[in-house]
Design an enzyme around this catalytic site. Structure first.
Site, PDB file in Angstrom:
ATOM      1  N   CYS A 157       0.846  -1.198   0.000  1.00 36.94           N
ATOM      2  CA  CYS A 157       0.000   0.000   0.000  1.00 36.94           C
ATOM      3  C   CYS A 157       0.882   1.248   0.000  1.00 36.94           C
ATOM      4  CB  CYS A 157      -0.860  -0.040   1.248  1.00 36.94           C
ATOM      5  SG  CYS A 157      -1.560   1.536   1.708  1.00 36.94           S
ATOM      6  N   HIS A 175       0.060   4.210   0.648  1.00 38.02           N
ATOM      7  CA  HIS A 175      -0.290   5.186   1.684  1.00 38.02           C
ATOM      8  C   HIS A 175       0.335   4.857   3.038  1.00 38.02           C
ATOM      9  CE1 HIS A 175      -4.054   5.733  -0.967  1.00 38.02           C
ATOM     10  NE2 HIS A 175      -3.166   6.658  -1.250  1.00 38.02           N
ATOM     11  N   HIS A 177      -6.030  -5.588   2.390  1.00 37.70           N
ATOM     12  CA  HIS A 177      -5.091  -4.485   2.661  1.00 37.70           C
ATOM     13  C   HIS A 177      -4.755  -4.489   4.148  1.00 37.70           C
ATOM     14  CE1 HIS A 177      -5.566  -2.099  -1.212  1.00 37.70           C
ATOM     15  NE2 HIS A 177      -6.360  -3.142  -1.347  1.00 37.70           N
TER      16      HIS A 177
HETATM   17  N1  LIG Z   1      -8.741   3.755  -3.189  1.00 36.71           N
HETATM   18  C1  LIG Z   1      -7.795   3.121  -2.465  1.00 36.71           C
HETATM   19  N2  LIG Z   1      -7.585   3.512  -1.209  1.00 36.71           N
HETATM   20  C2  LIG Z   1      -6.655   2.830  -0.504  1.00 36.71           C
HETATM   21  C3  LIG Z   1      -5.907   1.785  -1.016  1.00 36.71           C
HETATM   22  N3  LIG Z   1      -5.080   1.339  -0.039  1.00 36.71           N
HETATM   23  C4  LIG Z   1      -5.323   2.105   1.027  1.00 36.71           C
HETATM   24  N4  LIG Z   1      -6.283   3.017   0.769  1.00 36.71           N
HETATM   25  C5  LIG Z   1      -6.898   4.062   1.594  1.00 36.71           C
HETATM   26  O1  LIG Z   1      -6.178   5.244   1.557  1.00 36.71           O
HETATM   27  C6  LIG Z   1      -6.789   6.097   2.523  1.00 36.71           C
HETATM   28  C7  LIG Z   1      -5.799   7.074   3.075  1.00 36.71           C
HETATM   29  O2  LIG Z   1      -6.613   7.983   3.797  1.00 36.71           O
HETATM   30  P1  LIG Z   1      -6.146   8.886   4.984  1.00 36.71           P
HETATM   31  O3  LIG Z   1      -7.374   9.380   5.676  1.00 36.71           O
HETATM   32  O4  LIG Z   1      -5.165   9.897   4.491  1.00 36.71           O
HETATM   33  O5  LIG Z   1      -5.315   7.856   5.880  1.00 36.71           O
HETATM   34  P2  LIG Z   1      -5.611   7.343   7.345  1.00 36.71           P
HETATM   35  O6  LIG Z   1      -5.829   8.492   8.278  1.00 36.71           O
HETATM   36  O7  LIG Z   1      -4.522   6.388   7.713  1.00 36.71           O
HETATM   37  O8  LIG Z   1      -7.002   6.588   7.129  1.00 36.71           O
HETATM   38  P3  LIG Z   1      -7.631   5.374   7.923  1.00 36.71           P
HETATM   39  O9  LIG Z   1      -7.109   4.127   7.261  1.00 36.71           O
HETATM   40  O10 LIG Z   1      -9.103   5.522   7.711  1.00 36.71           O
HETATM   41  O11 LIG Z   1      -7.199   5.479   9.350  1.00 36.71           O
HETATM   42  C8  LIG Z   1      -7.410   5.160   3.546  1.00 36.71           C
HETATM   43  O12 LIG Z   1      -8.803   5.306   3.467  1.00 36.71           O
HETATM   44  C9  LIG Z   1      -6.988   3.772   3.053  1.00 36.71           C
HETATM   45  O13 LIG Z   1      -7.941   2.753   3.341  1.00 36.71           O
HETATM   46  C10 LIG Z   1      -6.151   1.401  -2.366  1.00 36.71           C
HETATM   47  O14 LIG Z   1      -5.537   0.485  -2.929  1.00 36.71           O
HETATM   48  N5  LIG Z   1      -7.101   2.103  -3.048  1.00 36.71           N
HETATM   49 ZN   LIG Z   2      -2.755   1.576   3.208  1.00 34.36          ZN
END
Ligand SMILES: Nc1nc2c(ncn2[C@@H]2O[C@H](COP(=O)(O)OP(=O)(O)OP(=O)(O)O)[C@@H](O)[C@H]2O)c(=O)[nH]1
Ligand SMILES: [Zn+2]
Length: 219
Positions: A110, A112, A179
């Site tokens: 991932c 992110h 994920h």
């Molecule tokens: N569309 C998409 N989203 C992803 C993927 N992998 C991870 N994410 C999402 O990327 C987002 C990043 O959002 P943020 O709100 O910036 O991150 P965060 O605060 O860690 O979010 P949470 O996971 O909700 O705690 C999250 O909602 C993840 O679930 C993917 O392959 N595709």
């Molecule tokens: Zn992620």
């Protein structure tokens, strides 16, 4: 930054701009060994910041292990040198039905949170004058998976590569994946999974064909 005037990355220049993994122009100006040495130092700093004792013999080698894993395994699909050559053969068998390669092991990361995405990819195509060596389908999946990714881009990169390499738009890709960023942190949901798909050519227009593909992969 070392050698920012290095060659522009050839990674994904064959893909439409929106499907390319975002890379700097100097992404491959440094050797793998230089990257491993630098990442090792950065990871050591993270471990120190967490308070870990790097003189412990179990931890001492971790920075380098992680750096090597990133460059040589997890993210090796960033390097265009690792792009698989997709060999095609004459379709001497005159086989023009659906060919499905299902349950291809998928391991990605991932972008992110830098934690694993684990799942399966299913790909299919309709052979024309040529057929592909089966293992090349798995190799294409692995090449694009071994990068920091989002599942949507991964799905479309694989489909686009297959269209170009197989010389047909009649390509289907479906990915089902878990994920770890959803499972192990944040919402901590261990039961949900993510499905993405891309249908090209006749798969986009022929509902019966799409249904047959889905039936063959057990969906
Ligand atoms: N569309 C998409 N989203 C992803 C993927 N992998 C991870 N994410 C999402 O990327 C987002 C990043 O959002 P943020 O709100 O910036 O991150 P965060 O605060 O860690 O979010 P949470 O996971 O909700 O705690 C999250 O909602 C993840 O679930 C993917 O392959 N595709
Ligand atoms: Zn992620």
């Amino acid at each position: 930054m070392d050698n920012p005037s290095g060659p522009a990355p050839a990674t994904d220049s064959h893909l439409p701009p929106g499907l390319r993994t975002p890379l700097r122009d100097d992404a491959f100006a440094r050797s793998d060994d230089d990257k491993i040495a630098a990442i090792s130092g950065h990871f050591e700093a993270i471990m120190r910041e967490l308070g870990l004792d790097l003189t412990d013999d179990s931890l001492a080698g971790t920075p380098r292990r992680v750096a090597k894993m990133y460059v040589k395994e997890w993210f090796k699909g960033l390097d265009p040198a690792n792009r698989p050559e997709v060999r095609m053969f004459d379709n001497r068998y005159d086989y023009h039905q659906l060919l499905v390669e299902r349950d291809i092991t998928l391991f990605s990361c991932c972008e992110h949170h830098f934690v694993p995405i684990v799942g399966k990819a299913h790909v299919a195509y309709l052979p024309g004058e040529h057929v592909v060596g089966l293992s090349k389908l798995n190799r294409v999946v692995q090449y694009y998976a071994r990068r920091p990714q989002v599942q949507e881009r991964l799905t479309r990169q694989i489909a686009e590569e297959l269209k170009q390499s197989l010389g047909t738009d009649d390509v289907a890709v479906l990915i089902e994946a878990d994920h770890l960023c959803v499972m192990s942190r944040g919402v901590n949901d261990t039961s949900s999974s993510t499905l993405t798909s891309e249908y090209g050519g006749r798969f986009a227009t022929d509902e019966a064909l799409r249904r047959e593909f889905l039936r063959q992969i057990g969906k």
